[in-house]
Design an enzyme around this catalytic site. Structure first.
Site, mmCIF file in Angstrom:
data_model
loop_
_atom_site.group_PDB
_atom_site.id
_atom_site.type_symbol
_atom_site.label_atom_id
_atom_site.label_comp_id
_atom_site.label_asym_id
_atom_site.label_seq_id
_atom_site.Cartn_x
_atom_site.Cartn_y
_atom_site.Cartn_z
ATOM 1 C CG ASN A 110 -1.910 -1.149 1.170
ATOM 2 O OD1 ASN A 110 -1.946 -1.893 0.191
ATOM 3 N ND2 ASN A 110 -2.699 -1.306 2.219
ATOM 4 C CB THR A 155 -14.051 39.932 -29.542
ATOM 5 O OG1 THR A 155 -14.769 40.938 -30.254
ATOM 6 C CG2 THR A 155 -12.806 40.550 -28.917
ATOM 7 C CG HIS A 156 -18.229 38.174 -29.932
ATOM 8 N ND1 HIS A 156 -18.984 37.598 -28.940
ATOM 9 C CD2 HIS A 156 -17.798 39.359 -29.435
ATOM 10 C CE1 HIS A 156 -19.035 38.408 -27.898
ATOM 11 N NE2 HIS A 156 -18.302 39.479 -28.157
ATOM 12 C CE LYS A 283 -8.498 18.784 -48.193
ATOM 13 N NZ LYS A 283 -9.573 17.934 -47.650
ATOM 14 C CG ASN A 285 -6.353 17.169 -45.186
ATOM 15 O OD1 ASN A 285 -6.849 18.124 -45.774
ATOM 16 N ND2 ASN A 285 -6.588 15.914 -45.524
ATOM 17 C CD GLU A 290 -8.065 18.251 -39.027
ATOM 18 O OE1 GLU A 290 -9.015 17.466 -39.142
ATOM 19 O OE2 GLU A 290 -7.354 18.578 -39.982
ATOM 20 C CE1 TYR A 317 -4.109 0.376 -2.631
ATOM 21 C CE2 TYR A 317 -5.246 -1.636 -1.965
ATOM 22 C CZ TYR A 317 -4.604 -0.880 -2.932
ATOM 23 O OH TYR A 317 -4.460 -1.379 -4.204
ATOM 24 C CD GLN A 322 -4.447 -3.496 -9.158
ATOM 25 O OE1 GLN A 322 -3.825 -3.936 -8.196
ATOM 26 N NE2 GLN A 322 -5.117 -4.279 -9.990
ATOM 27 C CE LYS A 325 -0.635 0.916 -9.567
ATOM 28 N NZ LYS A 325 -1.475 1.609 -8.615
HETATM 29 N N1 ARG Z 1 -1.308 -3.469 -7.118
HETATM 30 C C1 ARG Z 1 -1.774 -2.691 -6.029
HETATM 31 C C2 ARG Z 1 -2.097 -1.268 -6.490
HETATM 32 O O1 ARG Z 1 -1.608 -0.899 -7.499
HETATM 33 C C3 ARG Z 1 -0.774 -2.625 -4.945
HETATM 34 C C4 ARG Z 1 -1.344 -2.551 -3.581
HETATM 35 C C5 ARG Z 1 -2.116 -3.738 -3.282
HETATM 36 N N2 ARG Z 1 -2.377 -3.853 -1.890
HETATM 37 C C6 ARG Z 1 -3.232 -4.724 -1.446
HETATM 38 N N3 ARG Z 1 -3.331 -4.811 -0.193
HETATM 39 N N4 ARG Z 1 -3.951 -5.470 -2.233
HETATM 40 O O2 ARG Z 1 -2.838 -0.572 -5.880
#
Ligand code: ARG
Length: 464
Positions: A110, A155-156, A283, A285, A290, A317, A322, A325
């Protein structure tokens, strides 16, 4: 293979549970940070006498071997590893035997995933700040090049007042300056080390969190263990900063798309930053502009995703975290690449002043300046505004410019107005005269460029 946490379990995880549960697919990109964090942790454990110096050295050597094997491709992670933390720890135990089992003393995944995340993000921020500074450098160069070049200010999306191209560049310079400041500010706040918070409540073992913070380049340890493992504010601040900055890129990209159209023809983007059509041979582009405009969508999505994940999660936690990420990685990658592409496109774009000048007759760009001349001569601005409004009407009826109104026509509008009282209302004179602080006059734009360059050069390096 039994999991490192398998002690109290009688059965293996179901295969689909294993797949669903694993974060190794995406968190392995933080393997360097994870190993660095483990080396700092075991160094501290050794110094505190929690493991022997001999054990510490063996573990560090083992971690370095694992790093080498990941880099050479000898270690390939899979769902049995579950996440990068257990992936590395189990490989370490395989590599050096039972002594490897001491590494996880006084820490938890954690706090570990938080250390990895913060270190990874800090590295990304340092790179993004460098990219933004590079973009700012290009903006300053272009602003100088086009400091005297007059264009239409809107403007506008209506002709408003004449301005310089350099002035437009310096407007965007300010936006990216704030983006850099926002990022640096968030960096300071995230620069605290969660390592040693353990599962949620600290430890009974005699650890030294100040030491691991110092070894990993953080300013200090985080204050409260429970907050340390459940805080994702730092990611949200990053995602907010990314969203705002991508919005800035998208706004300018939008202008590029317009300026590049046949109707505007204000700019010529180099071939190397454009693409063609598979059917229409003529063309060229502005796809990069974009795409940049489009990329902001995913970054907003990343921010919304994590805000939603965090909402309603109790302390401390939760596995929900998780899910922090992938959005973070996606936003960092997208932002980093977008800045680079945008900077390149900017560098490779020229303004077509001959085309821009053709627009000056339209829209009475100097109307405000005439009203200001009158105000300067003592006519209250509200009256001056109304007089010029009537002049515009007269010109529209006659289909002519201000200069073509006769003395009689001017006098008929207002007795105080003569051809002489209009003053020099050429587009260039109007722009040159807007010297108020922050205004568009070339002299003022050059002052802004000077202040901007000084700021850019004096930016401190972010502490690793
Ligand atoms: N893979 C977990 C995460 O990215 C790590 C922590 C997991 N801890 C747990 N007690 N399951 O959050």
């Amino acid at each position: 293979m039994a999991s490192l946490w398998g002690g109290r379990f009688e059965k293996e995880m179901d295969e689909i549970v294993k797949q669903f549960n694993a974060s190794i697919g995406f968190d392995q990109r933080m393997y360097r940070e994870d190993i660095e964090g483990s080396i700092a942790h075991v160094t501290m454990l050794g110094e505190q006498g929690i493991v022997s110096m001999e054990e510490k050295d063996q573990i560090i050597r083992g971690l370095e071997i694992i790093r080498g094997k990941i880099e050479s491709g000898e270690i390939v992670f899979n769902v049995d590893d579950e996440d990068i933390h257990m992936g590395i720890e189990s490989r370490l135990i395989q590599e050096i035997g039972d002594v490897g089992k001491k590494l996880h003393t006084a820490r938890s995944r954690n706090d570990q995933c938080q250390v990895d995340g913060r270190m990874y993000l800090k590295k990304e921020i340092r790179e993004i700040v460098r990219n933004l500074c590079c973009l700012e450098g290009i903006i300053l160069e272009k602003a100088e090049k086009y400091a005297d070049a007059i264009t239409v200010g809107f403007t506008h999306v209506q002709h408003a007042q004449p301005i310089t191209v350099g002035f437009v560049f310096m407007a965007y310079f300010q936006m990216f300056k704030r983006d850099i400041q926002r990022l640096m500010d968030a960096y300071e706040r995230m620069n605290l080390c969660p390592l040693g918070a353990c599962a949620l409540a600290g430890t009974t073992l005699p650890t030294n969190r100040q030491r691991t913070a110092e070894l990993l380049g953080f300013a200090a340890p985080t204050e409260n263990a429970m907050d340390s493992v459940s805080d994702r504010d730092y990611s949200l601040e990053f995602l907010s900063a990314a969203s705002i900055s991508m919005m800035h890129i998208s706004r300018w990209a939008e202008e590029f798309v317009w300026w590049n159209s046949q109707e505007f023809s204000y700019i010529a983007i180099d071939d190397s930053y454009c693409t063609g059509s598979s059917i229409m041979p003529q063309k060229k582009n502005p796809d990069m502009a974009e795409l940049l405009r489009g990329k902001v969508g995913r970054v907003y999505g990343d921010l919304t995703q994590l805000l939603t994940v965090m909402k309603g999660t109790p302390l401390a936690y939760n596995k929900d975290f998780q899910e922090d990420k992938e959005s973070l990685f996606d936003a960092a990658d997208t932002w980093k690449n977008s800045i680079q592409i945008f900077a390149g496109m900017l560098k490779n774009t020229e303004f077509r002043m001959d085309q821009i000048e053709k627009q000056f007759e339209k829209g009475f760009l100097n109307a405000t300046d005439i009203a200001e001349h009158f105000a300067n001569q003592g006519i209250p601005f509200r009256e001056a505004h109304s007089i010029v409004g009537k002049m515009v009407k007269a010109c529209e009826t006659k289909n002519c410019d201000f200069e073509d109104l006769t003395q009689e026509e001017l006098q008929a509008i207002d007795k105080r107005v003569t051809k002489e009282s209009l003053g020099d209302i050429s587009i260039k004179a109007c722009v040159d005269a807007r010297v108020s602080f922050g205004g568009t006059a070339p002299s003022e734009v050059r002052r802004q460029i000077r202040v901007g360059s000084e700021w850019l050069e004096s930016l401190p390096e972010l502490d690793g």
